[in-house]
Design a protein around this motif. Structure first.
Motif, PDB file in Angstrom:
ATOM      1  N   LEU A 203      51.944  59.975  13.649  1.00  0.00           N
ATOM      2  CA  LEU A 203      51.542  60.263  12.276  1.00  0.00           C
ATOM      3  C   LEU A 203      50.868  59.052  11.654  1.00  0.00           C
ATOM      4  O   LEU A 203      51.310  57.920  11.851  1.00  0.00           O
ATOM      5  N   ILE A 204      49.854  59.287  10.866  1.00  0.00           N
ATOM      6  CA  ILE A 204      49.153  58.199  10.189  1.00  0.00           C
ATOM      7  C   ILE A 204      50.067  57.512   9.190  1.00  0.00           C
ATOM      8  O   ILE A 204      49.970  56.301   8.958  1.00  0.00           O
ATOM      9  N   GLN A 205      51.013  58.283   8.606  1.00  0.00           N
ATOM     10  CA  GLN A 205      51.942  57.688   7.646  1.00  0.00           C
ATOM     11  C   GLN A 205      52.884  56.683   8.325  1.00  0.00           C
ATOM     12  O   GLN A 205      53.275  55.684   7.746  1.00  0.00           O
ATOM     13  N   GLY A 206      53.231  56.997   9.578  1.00  0.00           N
ATOM     14  CA  GLY A 206      54.061  56.061  10.324  1.00  0.00           C
ATOM     15  C   GLY A 206      53.336  54.755  10.570  1.00  0.00           C
ATOM     16  O   GLY A 206      53.920  53.670  10.498  1.00  0.00           O
ATOM     17  N   GLU A 207      52.022  54.839  10.862  1.00  0.00           N
ATOM     18  CA  GLU A 207      51.209  53.640  11.068  1.00  0.00           C
ATOM     19  C   GLU A 207      51.115  52.828   9.779  1.00  0.00           C
ATOM     20  O   GLU A 207      51.203  51.595   9.795  1.00  0.00           O
ATOM     21  N   LYS A 208      50.941  53.530   8.665  1.00  0.00           N
ATOM     22  CA  LYS A 208      50.865  52.825   7.377  1.00  0.00           C
ATOM     23  C   LYS A 208      52.197  52.150   7.037  1.00  0.00           C
ATOM     24  O   LYS A 208      52.247  51.050   6.506  1.00  0.00           O
ATOM     25  N   MET A 209      53.286  52.848   7.354  1.00  0.00           N
ATOM     26  CA  MET A 209      54.608  52.271   7.113  1.00  0.00           C
ATOM     27  C   MET A 209      54.807  51.037   7.983  1.00  0.00           C
ATOM     28  O   MET A 209      55.370  50.032   7.537  1.00  0.00           O
ATOM     29  N   ALA A 210      54.330  51.090   9.230  1.00  0.00           N
ATOM     30  CA  ALA A 210      54.445  49.936  10.121  1.00  0.00           C
ATOM     31  C   ALA A 210      53.662  48.748   9.573  1.00  0.00           C
ATOM     32  O   ALA A 210      54.135  47.606   9.606  1.00  0.00           O
ATOM     33  N   SER A 211      52.458  49.009   9.065  1.00  0.00           N
ATOM     34  CA  SER A 211      51.640  47.933   8.487  1.00  0.00           C
ATOM     35  C   SER A 211      52.333  47.316   7.283  1.00  0.00           C
ATOM     36  O   SER A 211      52.332  46.087   7.092  1.00  0.00           O
TER      37      SER A 211
ATOM     38  N   GLU B 253      61.584  67.152   8.611  1.00  0.00           N
ATOM     39  CA  GLU B 253      62.536  66.059   8.857  1.00  0.00           C
ATOM     40  C   GLU B 253      61.833  64.701   8.803  1.00  0.00           C
ATOM     41  O   GLU B 253      62.384  63.725   8.263  1.00  0.00           O
ATOM     42  N   VAL B 254      60.611  64.650   9.374  1.00  0.00           N
ATOM     43  CA  VAL B 254      59.849  63.398   9.332  1.00  0.00           C
ATOM     44  C   VAL B 254      59.517  63.033   7.894  1.00  0.00           C
ATOM     45  O   VAL B 254      59.657  61.882   7.472  1.00  0.00           O
ATOM     46  N   ARG B 255      59.063  64.035   7.117  1.00  0.00           N
ATOM     47  CA  ARG B 255      58.715  63.776   5.723  1.00  0.00           C
ATOM     48  C   ARG B 255      59.942  63.297   4.929  1.00  0.00           C
ATOM     49  O   ARG B 255      59.833  62.384   4.119  1.00  0.00           O
ATOM     50  N   SER B 256      61.083  63.916   5.179  1.00  0.00           N
ATOM     51  CA  SER B 256      62.316  63.514   4.499  1.00  0.00           C
ATOM     52  C   SER B 256      62.681  62.066   4.833  1.00  0.00           C
ATOM     53  O   SER B 256      63.078  61.289   3.972  1.00  0.00           O
ATOM     54  N   SER B 257      62.531  61.713   6.111  1.00  0.00           N
ATOM     55  CA  SER B 257      62.827  60.336   6.537  1.00  0.00           C
ATOM     56  C   SER B 257      61.896  59.341   5.857  1.00  0.00           C
ATOM     57  O   SER B 257      62.318  58.266   5.413  1.00  0.00           O
ATOM     58  N   LEU B 258      60.619  59.709   5.755  1.00  0.00           N
ATOM     59  CA  LEU B 258      59.650  58.818   5.112  1.00  0.00           C
ATOM     60  C   LEU B 258      60.012  58.568   3.650  1.00  0.00           C
ATOM     61  O   LEU B 258      59.987  57.434   3.170  1.00  0.00           O
ATOM     62  N   PHE B 259      60.353  59.639   2.940  1.00  0.00           N
ATOM     63  CA  PHE B 259      60.708  59.487   1.528  1.00  0.00           C
ATOM     64  C   PHE B 259      61.991  58.665   1.366  1.00  0.00           C
ATOM     65  O   PHE B 259      62.120  57.863   0.440  1.00  0.00           O
ATOM     66  N   TYR B 260      62.938  58.907   2.279  1.00  0.00           N
ATOM     67  CA  TYR B 260      64.178  58.131   2.199  1.00  0.00           C
ATOM     68  C   TYR B 260      63.903  56.652   2.425  1.00  0.00           C
ATOM     69  O   TYR B 260      64.416  55.788   1.690  1.00  0.00           O
ATOM     70  N   ILE B 261      63.100  56.333   3.435  1.00  0.00           N
ATOM     71  CA  ILE B 261      62.778  54.937   3.730  1.00  0.00           C
ATOM     72  C   ILE B 261      62.046  54.294   2.562  1.00  0.00           C
ATOM     73  O   ILE B 261      62.328  53.140   2.182  1.00  0.00           O
ATOM     74  N   LEU B 262      61.136  55.039   1.942  1.00  0.00           N
ATOM     75  CA  LEU B 262      60.420  54.510   0.773  1.00  0.00           C
ATOM     76  C   LEU B 262      61.382  54.209  -0.373  1.00  0.00           C
ATOM     77  O   LEU B 262      61.261  53.189  -1.052  1.00  0.00           O
TER      78      LEU B 262
END
Length: 339
Positions: A242-250, A292-301
């Motif tokens: 996912l592109i969002q995962g790459e952005k989160m990594a950056s 589930e991925v989207r939920s994880s992203l929001f939680y991490i944010l």
């Protein structure tokens, strides 16, 4: 097997005990050795702790002298009197907040029992023993070696751990690399606990100033560390395609480079808000996995925001920030030279 060595506290105890006995013997006091025992009992790990312990022992000894004088004169000098005296004295010492003075007071009360008499000279002798023993201990405890150098190194090592953890998180999001053994997690926990303990001692070694910078610093890192641990299980649920995962990594990689005593949280809060806006503009999840991925992203944010807000509330010390940066720079140069 522990290494044999003579520490500063051992040295102070030895010199203090000998000095107390010398002074008491010079004044020709009875039971002059007890002055040394009192000094040994009053040597503490911090200045403030020494004052508190000394006050408790003085108070307990005075109460013990009063109780001893009354009980011995009313009942007599035999073992039953000692039993009754202890039954009355120990609860009283605890009730008035002087329980650390119980052992010292017992020594003083047993002097009265040994002499089998209470008069002005005896009381003066015991009071002088207390004053000499406590006074010498307080003088010895005026010297406490500074631990700020060790605290600064704990700070440097802890920030190194945080830096490595964020890099490992970013690496996993980018490459799915799971070879990390998590050693920095355990190291960070140890540095935080050791740092807080050392910082509290540092505060207690200053009478005229409340130097609690390091304590607040390690408490701040402790809260941030709780966020890091809460994020850890969710990192593995993100699909690195996912592109969002790459952005989160950056974002995490950039965050790792900014770990320092200084405060850069305002910049990263802006960057975090940009990431959140991107997520909100995404299409709705079509499958359970996407949800589930989207939920994880929001939680991490959300947790990252807590991490940054915790740092934002912390007030850095410019002098110590420069010191930490200088120590880290010197260490990095030394490591390069050895390669």
């Amino acid at each position: 097997m522990p290494k044999w060595r003579i520490g500063y506290r051992t040295l102070k105890t030895a010199i203090g005990a000998a000095l107390s006995i010398f002074i008491a013997q010079l004044l020709q006091l009875d039971f002059y050795v007890s002055a040394g025992i009192i000094t040994v009992l009053c040597i503490s790990v911090t200045k403030k702790e020494s004052v508190r312990a000394s006050w408790e022992r003085i108070l307990a000894c005075l109460v013990g002298l009063i109780y001893g004088s009354i009980v011995y004169e009313l009942i007599g000098y035999h073992p039953i009197s000692i039993a009754l005296l202890f039954l009355l004295f120990i609860p009283t010492a605890v009730a008035i907040g002087a329980k650390r003075g119980v052992v010292t007071s017992v020594v003083i009360m047993l002097h009265l029992y040994t002499i089998e008499g209470v008069n002005v000279e005896v009381l003066i002798n015991e009071i002088l023993l207390i004053i000499i023993g406590v006074g010498v201990a307080l003088i010895m405890n005026m010297y406490m070696p500074s631990n700020e150098k060790d605290l600064t190194w704990k700070q440097v090592r802890l920030e190194d751990c945080f830096r490595s953890i964020w890099k490992e998180f970013a690496s996993y999001l980018r490459f799915g690399d799971n070879s990390w053994d998590g050693k920095e997690i355990a190291d960070a926990a140890a540095f935080i606990e050791e740092g807080k303990e050392m910082a509290l001692k540092n505060v207690d070694n200053h009478f005229l100033r409340n130097d609690d910078y390091f304590y607040h610093y390690f408490k701040m890192r402790e809260k941030q560390f709780a966020v890091i641990k809460s994020i850890l299980p969710f990192i593995s649920t993100l699909d690195r395609t996912l592109i969002q995962g790459e952005k989160m990594a950056s974002f995490m990689e950039e965050l790792s480079q900014a770990v320092s005593p200084g405060n850069t949280s305002a910049y990263f809060l802006v960057r975090l808000n940009e990431l959140r806006n991107e997520l909100q503009q995404m299409e709705l999840p079509q499958t359970r996995e996407e949800f589930e991925v989207r939920s994880s992203l929001f939680y991490i944010l959300h947790e990252l925001e807590e991490y940054l807000l915790t740092k934002k509330k912390f007030k850095p010390d410019p002098k110590r920030t420069k010191t930490v940066s200088a120590k880290r720079l010197n260490r990095d140069h030394e490591q390069r030279d050895t390669k």
